[in-house]
Scaffold this motif. Structure first.
Motif, PDB file in Angstrom:
ATOM      1  N   LEU A   1      -5.214 -14.225   7.859  1.00 41.56           N
ATOM      2  CA  LEU A   1      -5.263 -13.367   6.675  1.00 41.56           C
ATOM      3  C   LEU A   1      -4.145 -12.319   6.678  1.00 41.56           C
ATOM      4  O   LEU A   1      -4.212 -11.357   5.923  1.00 41.56           O
TER       5      LEU A   1
ATOM      6  N   SER B   1      -3.242 -10.049   9.032  1.00 39.24           N
ATOM      7  CA  SER B   1      -3.766  -8.744   9.425  1.00 39.24           C
ATOM      8  C   SER B   1      -2.718  -7.822  10.037  1.00 39.24           C
ATOM      9  O   SER B   1      -2.886  -6.622  10.056  1.00 39.24           O
TER      10      SER B   1
ATOM     11  N   LEU C   1      -5.862  -1.784   8.495  1.00 38.89           N
ATOM     12  CA  LEU C   1      -5.670  -2.726   7.401  1.00 38.89           C
ATOM     13  C   LEU C   1      -5.780  -2.026   6.053  1.00 38.89           C
ATOM     14  O   LEU C   1      -6.434  -0.988   5.940  1.00 38.89           O
TER      15      LEU C   1
ATOM     16  N   LEU D   1      -8.164  -5.843   2.220  1.00 41.83           N
ATOM     17  CA  LEU D   1      -7.968  -6.862   3.236  1.00 41.83           C
ATOM     18  C   LEU D   1      -8.968  -6.705   4.371  1.00 41.83           C
ATOM     19  O   LEU D   1      -9.409  -7.691   4.972  1.00 41.83           O
ATOM     20  N   SER D   2      -9.361  -5.465   4.649  1.00 37.38           N
ATOM     21  CA  SER D   2     -10.277  -5.236   5.772  1.00 37.38           C
ATOM     22  C   SER D   2     -11.616  -5.944   5.546  1.00 37.38           C
ATOM     23  O   SER D   2     -12.202  -6.473   6.493  1.00 37.38           O
TER      24      SER D   2
ATOM     25  N   GLN E   1     -12.070  -8.759   3.872  1.00 38.19           N
ATOM     26  CA  GLN E   1     -11.837 -10.188   4.090  1.00 38.19           C
ATOM     27  C   GLN E   1     -11.793 -10.519   5.577  1.00 38.19           C
ATOM     28  O   GLN E   1     -12.375 -11.520   6.022  1.00 38.19           O
TER      29      GLN E   1
ATOM     30  N   PHE F   1       1.062  -5.772   3.168  1.00 34.46           N
ATOM     31  CA  PHE F   1      -0.221  -5.457   2.531  1.00 34.46           C
ATOM     32  C   PHE F   1      -0.079  -5.476   1.005  1.00 34.46           C
ATOM     33  O   PHE F   1      -0.923  -6.013   0.313  1.00 34.46           O
TER      34      PHE F   1
ATOM     35  N   HIS G   1       0.202  -8.994  -0.214  1.00 31.77           N
ATOM     36  CA  HIS G   1      -1.112  -9.649  -0.128  1.00 31.77           C
ATOM     37  C   HIS G   1      -1.992  -9.231  -1.308  1.00 31.77           C
ATOM     38  O   HIS G   1      -2.697 -10.058  -1.879  1.00 31.77           O
TER      39      HIS G   1
ATOM     40  N   THR H   1      -3.634 -11.743  -4.265  1.00 30.52           N
ATOM     41  CA  THR H   1      -5.074 -11.897  -4.432  1.00 30.52           C
ATOM     42  C   THR H   1      -5.574 -11.418  -5.783  1.00 30.52           C
ATOM     43  O   THR H   1      -6.718 -11.698  -6.151  1.00 30.52           O
TER      44      THR H   1
END
Length: 116
Positions: A25, A27, A62, A66-67, A69, A108, A111, A115
């Motif tokens: 993912l 991270s 994160l 994202l954290s 996920q 980040f 990402h 999404t």
């Protein structure tokens, strides 16, 4: 951009699968600490010596979205069934942050765009 600290406490044998799940993912960096814990269950003994087992503590900074996920991905590893937990994973809000690599912030942001 808001950040969270994700902490995962996993048995040593699940350390690499948890790291792989977080890495899939994107991270970023992961700090790994060794630890021992005391649970509610009675300990296994061998000739009067107790064995608690070793654990790994994974710490990640994160982006907040994202954290969640990454938390879910690691949770599926440490708790494959709802009644059988082999670890713990949680996040904490991060108010102040210094020293983060700006290339990681760019990752980040990318990402987040992908999404949405």
């Amino acid at each position: 951009m808001k950040f969270s600290v994700l902490v995962a406490i996993v048995p040593e044998d699940l350390e690499q699968p948890a790291i792989d799940a977080a890495r899939e993912l994107d991270s970023g960096g992961i700090t790994i600490l060794s630890g021992r814990g005391i649970g509610n269950d009675t300990k296994k003994t061998f000739f009067g010596l107790s064995y608690d087992g070793s654990q790994s503590v994974l710490i990640m900074v994160l982006e907040k979205g994202l954290s969640l996920q990454v938390l879910k991905a690691i949770q599926s590893i440490v708790m494959p069934q709802e009644t059988d937990s082999k670890g713990l994973v949680f996040t904490l809000p991060l108010e102040h942050l210094g020293g983060i690599d700006m290339s990681q912030v760019a990752k980040f942001e990318q990402h987040m765009k992908e999404t949405l």
